[in-house]
Scaffold this motif. Structure first.
Motif, short mmCIF file in Angstrom:
data_model
loop_
_atom_site.label_atom_id
_atom_site.label_comp_id
_atom_site.label_asym_id
_atom_site.label_seq_id
_atom_site.Cartn_x
_atom_site.Cartn_y
_atom_site.Cartn_z
N UNK A 32 5.55 -17.71 -26.83
CA UNK A 32 6.78 -17.26 -27.49
C UNK A 32 8.01 -17.88 -26.82
N UNK A 33 9.11 -17.99 -27.56
CA UNK A 33 10.31 -18.67 -27.03
C UNK A 33 11.12 -17.78 -26.06
N UNK A 34 10.45 -17.31 -25.00
CA UNK A 34 11.12 -16.42 -24.05
C UNK A 34 12.26 -17.12 -23.31
N UNK A 35 12.21 -18.43 -23.24
CA UNK A 35 13.29 -19.16 -22.58
C UNK A 35 14.62 -18.97 -23.30
N UNK A 36 14.57 -18.62 -24.58
CA UNK A 36 15.80 -18.39 -25.35
C UNK A 36 16.53 -17.12 -24.89
N UNK A 37 15.87 -16.30 -24.10
CA UNK A 37 16.51 -15.09 -23.60
C UNK A 37 17.43 -15.37 -22.42
N UNK B 42 3.58 4.54 -25.02
CA UNK B 42 4.18 3.24 -25.28
C UNK B 42 3.74 2.30 -24.16
N UNK B 43 3.23 1.12 -24.48
CA UNK B 43 2.73 0.23 -23.44
C UNK B 43 3.80 -0.68 -22.81
N UNK B 44 5.04 -0.59 -23.33
CA UNK B 44 6.10 -1.46 -22.82
C UNK B 44 7.45 -0.87 -23.22
N UNK B 45 8.48 -1.22 -22.47
CA UNK B 45 9.84 -0.86 -22.84
C UNK B 45 10.82 -1.86 -22.22
N UNK B 46 12.00 -1.93 -22.81
CA UNK B 46 13.02 -2.87 -22.36
C UNK B 46 14.24 -2.10 -21.88
N UNK B 47 14.79 -2.55 -20.75
CA UNK B 47 16.01 -1.99 -20.18
C UNK B 47 17.08 -3.09 -20.28
N UNK B 48 17.94 -2.95 -21.29
CA UNK B 48 18.92 -4.00 -21.61
C UNK B 48 19.92 -4.30 -20.50
N UNK B 49 20.50 -3.28 -19.85
CA UNK B 49 21.55 -3.59 -18.86
C UNK B 49 21.10 -4.56 -17.76
N UNK B 50 19.83 -4.48 -17.37
CA UNK B 50 19.35 -5.39 -16.33
C UNK B 50 18.50 -6.53 -16.88
N UNK B 51 18.40 -6.60 -18.22
CA UNK B 51 17.64 -7.67 -18.86
C UNK B 51 16.19 -7.70 -18.33
N UNK B 52 15.54 -6.52 -18.45
CA UNK B 52 14.19 -6.36 -17.94
C UNK B 52 13.29 -5.73 -19.00
N UNK B 53 12.07 -6.23 -19.06
CA UNK B 53 11.05 -5.62 -19.90
C UNK B 53 9.91 -5.22 -18.98
N UNK B 54 9.45 -3.98 -19.16
CA UNK B 54 8.39 -3.42 -18.35
C UNK B 54 7.12 -3.34 -19.19
N UNK C 42 1.13 -7.68 -29.24
CA UNK C 42 2.07 -6.90 -30.05
C UNK C 42 3.23 -6.38 -29.20
N UNK C 43 2.93 -5.85 -28.02
CA UNK C 43 3.97 -5.31 -27.15
C UNK C 43 4.98 -6.39 -26.77
N UNK C 44 4.50 -7.58 -26.47
CA UNK C 44 5.41 -8.68 -26.13
C UNK C 44 6.29 -9.01 -27.33
N UNK C 45 5.69 -9.18 -28.50
CA UNK C 45 6.48 -9.52 -29.69
C UNK C 45 7.49 -8.43 -30.02
N UNK C 46 7.07 -7.18 -29.91
CA UNK C 46 7.96 -6.05 -30.21
C UNK C 46 9.13 -6.01 -29.22
N UNK C 47 8.83 -6.15 -27.94
CA UNK C 47 9.91 -6.12 -26.94
C UNK C 47 10.81 -7.33 -27.06
N UNK C 48 10.26 -8.46 -27.48
CA UNK C 48 11.11 -9.62 -27.76
C UNK C 48 12.05 -9.32 -28.92
#
Length: 126
Positions: free
Chosen positions: A10-15, A41-53, A83-89
């Motif tokens: 996936x184009x994660x470099x675009x982040x 939930x197998x993943x979540x994103x924390x926007x302020x620190x630009x982190x996905x867990x 799916x979790x990666x695509x969803x969090x992206x």
């Protein structure tokens, strides 16, 4: 290594600067529950620190937790990781906490289509 390989398609470099953090499965629910997040939930994103867990059970065998996730999501570990990666992206690319919007972007990524973000036009109130 499993997560790195899964992200590579996936184009994660675009982040830009973004961190992907693996969390041990025994610690997962203790992190999610106090934050009001779904413990399955197998993943979540924390926007302020630009982190996905991402939970460990998605990248290595954790038998009891893997069974719980299979029952909840009806997906194999590998499919759920993807799916979790695509969803969090979807959340990350669009900076949007909306679950349906993230699912829509996940579908676009699955179909190898360009990611577009939905914007909601709001009428100006006077």
């Amino acid at each position: 290594m499993v997560l790195k390989k899964a992200l590579a398609i996936y184009p994660v470099q675009n982040l830009g600067r973004w961190s992907w953090i693996l969390v041990r499965s025994p610690d997962w629910k203790a992190i999610l529950v106090p934050r009001g997040l779904d413990e399955d939930s197998p993943a979540f994103t924390f926007y302020p620190k630009r982190e996905t867990f991402i939970e460990e059970a998605l990248v290595s065998p954790v038998p009891v937790r893997e069974r719980e996730l299979l029952v909840k999501w009806s997906m194999s570990r590998t499919s759920l990781l993807d799916f979790a990666i695509r969803h969090e992206l979807g959340h990350a690319f669009c900076n949007d906490p909306n679950e349906q919007h993230a699912d829509r972007v996940a579908k676009l990524l699955e179909q190898k289509k360009a990611v577009t973000c939905e914007t909601t036009a709001r009428a100006e109130r006077r």
